[in-house]
Design a protein around this motif. Structure first.
Motif, PDB file in Angstrom:
ATOM      1  N   UNK A 284       0.811  -1.225   0.000  1.00  0.00           N
ATOM      2  CA  UNK A 284       0.000   0.000   0.000  1.00  0.00           C
ATOM      3  C   UNK A 284       0.841   1.270   0.000  1.00  0.00           C
ATOM      4  N   UNK A 285       2.141   1.127  -0.197  1.00  0.00           N
ATOM      5  CA  UNK A 285       3.016   2.300  -0.261  1.00  0.00           C
ATOM      6  C   UNK A 285       3.773   2.297  -1.591  1.00  0.00           C
ATOM      7  N   UNK A 286       3.746   3.444  -2.269  1.00  0.00           N
ATOM      8  CA  UNK A 286       4.550   3.665  -3.472  1.00  0.00           C
ATOM      9  C   UNK A 286       5.501   4.819  -3.191  1.00  0.00           C
ATOM     10  N   UNK A 287       6.809   4.537  -3.250  1.00  0.00           N
ATOM     11  CA  UNK A 287       7.810   5.584  -3.034  1.00  0.00           C
ATOM     12  C   UNK A 287       8.321   6.039  -4.400  1.00  0.00           C
ATOM     13  N   UNK A 288       8.066   7.294  -4.716  1.00  0.00           N
ATOM     14  CA  UNK A 288       8.484   7.894  -5.986  1.00  0.00           C
ATOM     15  C   UNK A 288       9.891   8.465  -5.826  1.00  0.00           C
ATOM     16  N   UNK A 289      10.866   7.873  -6.514  1.00  0.00           N
ATOM     17  CA  UNK A 289      12.257   8.323  -6.390  1.00  0.00           C
ATOM     18  C   UNK A 289      12.707   9.118  -7.621  1.00  0.00           C
ATOM     19  N   UNK A 290      11.762   9.722  -8.313  1.00  0.00           N
ATOM     20  CA  UNK A 290      12.083  10.613  -9.426  1.00  0.00           C
ATOM     21  C   UNK A 290      13.036  11.706  -8.938  1.00  0.00           C
ATOM     22  N   UNK A 291      14.209  11.878  -9.579  1.00  0.00           N
ATOM     23  CA  UNK A 291      15.175  12.872  -9.104  1.00  0.00           C
ATOM     24  C   UNK A 291      14.837  14.306  -9.470  1.00  0.00           C
ATOM     25  N   UNK A 292      13.747  14.519 -10.186  1.00  0.00           N
ATOM     26  CA  UNK A 292      13.379  15.864 -10.634  1.00  0.00           C
ATOM     27  C   UNK A 292      13.087  16.789  -9.457  1.00  0.00           C
ATOM     28  N   UNK A 293      13.179  18.082  -9.714  1.00  0.00           N
ATOM     29  CA  UNK A 293      12.824  19.100  -8.727  1.00  0.00           C
ATOM     30  C   UNK A 293      11.317  19.356  -8.689  1.00  0.00           C
ATOM     31  N   UNK A 294      10.577  18.661  -9.551  1.00  0.00           N
ATOM     32  CA  UNK A 294       9.136  18.894  -9.661  1.00  0.00           C
ATOM     33  C   UNK A 294       8.357  17.611  -9.379  1.00  0.00           C
ATOM     34  N   UNK A 295       7.153  17.780  -8.840  1.00  0.00           N
ATOM     35  CA  UNK A 295       6.245  16.663  -8.583  1.00  0.00           C
ATOM     36  C   UNK A 295       4.917  16.951  -9.266  1.00  0.00           C
ATOM     37  N   UNK A 307       6.993  22.040  -6.103  1.00  0.00           N
ATOM     38  CA  UNK A 307       8.437  22.191  -6.137  1.00  0.00           C
ATOM     39  C   UNK A 307       8.847  22.907  -4.861  1.00  0.00           C
ATOM     40  N   UNK A 308      10.117  22.777  -4.485  1.00  0.00           N
ATOM     41  CA  UNK A 308      10.539  23.431  -3.248  1.00  0.00           C
ATOM     42  C   UNK A 308      10.461  24.945  -3.372  1.00  0.00           C
ATOM     43  N   UNK A 309      11.009  25.496  -4.461  1.00  0.00           N
ATOM     44  CA  UNK A 309      10.930  26.937  -4.676  1.00  0.00           C
ATOM     45  C   UNK A 309      12.263  27.652  -4.673  1.00  0.00           C
ATOM     46  N   UNK A 310      13.374  26.926  -4.544  1.00  0.00           N
ATOM     47  CA  UNK A 310      14.679  27.594  -4.535  1.00  0.00           C
ATOM     48  C   UNK A 310      15.234  27.792  -5.947  1.00  0.00           C
ATOM     49  N   UNK A 311      14.633  27.137  -6.944  1.00  0.00           N
ATOM     50  CA  UNK A 311      15.082  27.307  -8.323  1.00  0.00           C
ATOM     51  C   UNK A 311      14.027  27.967  -9.195  1.00  0.00           C
ATOM     52  N   UNK A 312      12.770  27.729  -8.892  1.00  0.00           N
ATOM     53  CA  UNK A 312      11.661  28.289  -9.669  1.00  0.00           C
ATOM     54  C   UNK A 312      10.712  28.999  -8.712  1.00  0.00           C
TER      55      UNK A 312
END
Length: 416
Positions: A284-295, A307-312
């Protein structure tokens, strides 16, 4: 890898061949060596006093030989020390060398920095849960509504931040962070409507410092940190696991994504892969390990981005969503962007423009630098529930109200 030290036998062999023939080319040919190799061995033999000079003193080497009518003068210097060992927890960040005309090293400076290699981080994470049994499938304690999706943003936890109330208005350290944030997570998720799907979204800056240097990686700003890096990392992992486990007990399926921030570019990757391994037996858990700065996440007619907000900047995220998720954009009606980094709540766009963009408060108080700079923001955590057809339908907020008790002098607490 350091060059092996030439044996005395090989050095003496070169010296004897040169003494016998008086010609370097002929001596090299006699020994079957390339000229450069022979010259190197002969230089080493001269440094060790094997070319017809007086013996070298113990612990010294020949640095210079001068031939005069009054005899040979030998300049000796202390022998080089033992091979340099990199201190534990350090990596080499640069090497400076002083060389002679032939390119040989006279003196060398090795600069190291205090940080952990990936294998060290893996060992730290393993130790964090050494007394905890491996994650096993958990029972669902509710009857979730499949048409609901609940998002739990983990906004700028800055685990490891140290604050003193006389300097910043609030006391904060590792133990306070784990108690206060952990308690808020439990309360927050327990109050959310049971959903068929949930997202635990690490918004970046899960850790305050990404190494034992206690500085930001890009700008080098000095950070006040409570505890060593491995201790901070262990605490952060426990908090994220606590958030996921609480969601598992409340909601049907949990998707996890840990976005990198400017304070935890390396730790965010380590935490994500730790979670991937930790929940490998939990269907029941999916861990997304996409290295992108965006979700990005589409749920029926709802589209989420973060996104965190330190680049965009958050105000630019709507156009990025429209460009990069054009198909999802066209199939959805309710679109939401979540940002972090600035530590306070704000909205940059309205539904009239097609996207609602908002930033989230952190549950953590300010450090000395932010307090001294006059920044103002509240402290809270929240979960947001979305209906697959109608967009946002519920929001739960937990305000951090621990500061008054933490700042109260100990004698007053005892008197009370």
């Amino acid at each position: 890898m350091p060059t092996p030290r030439l044996s005395d036998e090989l050095a003496k062999e070169a010296a004897d061949a040169f003494e016998a023939l008086g010609n370097k080319s002929q001596a090299a040919e006699l020994l079957g060596l390339p000229r450069n190799t022979f010259n190197s061995r002969l230089k080493i033999a001269a440094e060790r006093g094997m070319c017809g000079t007086k013996p070298v003193l113990p612990g010294f080497r020949i640095a210079q030989i001068s031939n005069t009518p009054n005899g040979d003068y030998i300049k000796q210097r202390p022998e080089a020390g033992a091979e340099f060992d990199i201190p534990a927890g350090h990596t080499i960040k640069g090497v400076s060398a002083l060389v002679d005309a032939d390119g040989r090293t006279i003196q060398q400076w090795i600069k190291t920095r205090n940080e952990y290699a990936p294998q060290d981080v893996a060992a730290i994470l393993k130790e964090a849960f050494v007394d905890v049994p491996p994650a096993e499938p958990r029972a669902l304690n509710t009857v979730p509504t499949d048409d609901l999706l609940t998002l739990t943003p983990l906004a700028d936890f800055h685990v490891g931040l140290f604050a003193w109330h006389r300097e910043t208005g609030a006391n904060w350290d590792l133990s306070i962070a784990e108690r206060v944030i952990g308690g808020a997570l439990d309360e927050l998720i327990a109050r959310t409507p049971p959903s068929g799907h949930a997202i635990v979204l690490g918004g970046g800056d899960l850790l305050h410092s990404d190494s034992n240097e206690n500085k930001t990686a890009k700008s080098g700003n000095v950070l006040q940190v409570d505890g060593r890096y491995q201790k901070v990392l262990m605490t952060a992992c426990r908090l994220v696991v606590r958030a996921i486990d609480a969601n598992l007990a409340r909601h049907g399926h949990v998707t996890v994504r840990i976005l990198p921030g400017n304070h935890d570019e390396h730790a965010s990757v380590a935490v994500a892969y730790f979670l991937l391994a930790w929940y490998r037996n939990e269907p029941r858990v999916t861990v997304d390990v996409d290295p992108s700065l965006f979700f990005w996440f589409r749920f029926g007619r709802v589209l989420l981005g973060a996104t965190h907000g330190h680049t965009v900047k958050l105000k630019d995220m709507a156009s990025i969503m429209a460009h990069r998720r054009a198909e999802d954009w066209g199939a959805t009606v309710h679109r939401f962007i979540h940002g972090f980094h600035i530590h306070h709540s704000s909205k940059y766009a309205t539904e009239g423009n097609g996207v609602i963009s908002e930033s989230h408060q952190t549950p953590t108080p300010q450090d000395a630098w932010h307090w001294g700079a006059g920044f103002l923001s509240g402290r809270s955590m929240q979960s947001i529930s979305y209906h697959r057809e109608f967009g946002e339908v519920s929001r739960v907020r937990v305000a951090m109200m621990d500061a008054a008790n933490d700042n109260e002098p100990a004698e007053q607490r005892r008197a009370a």
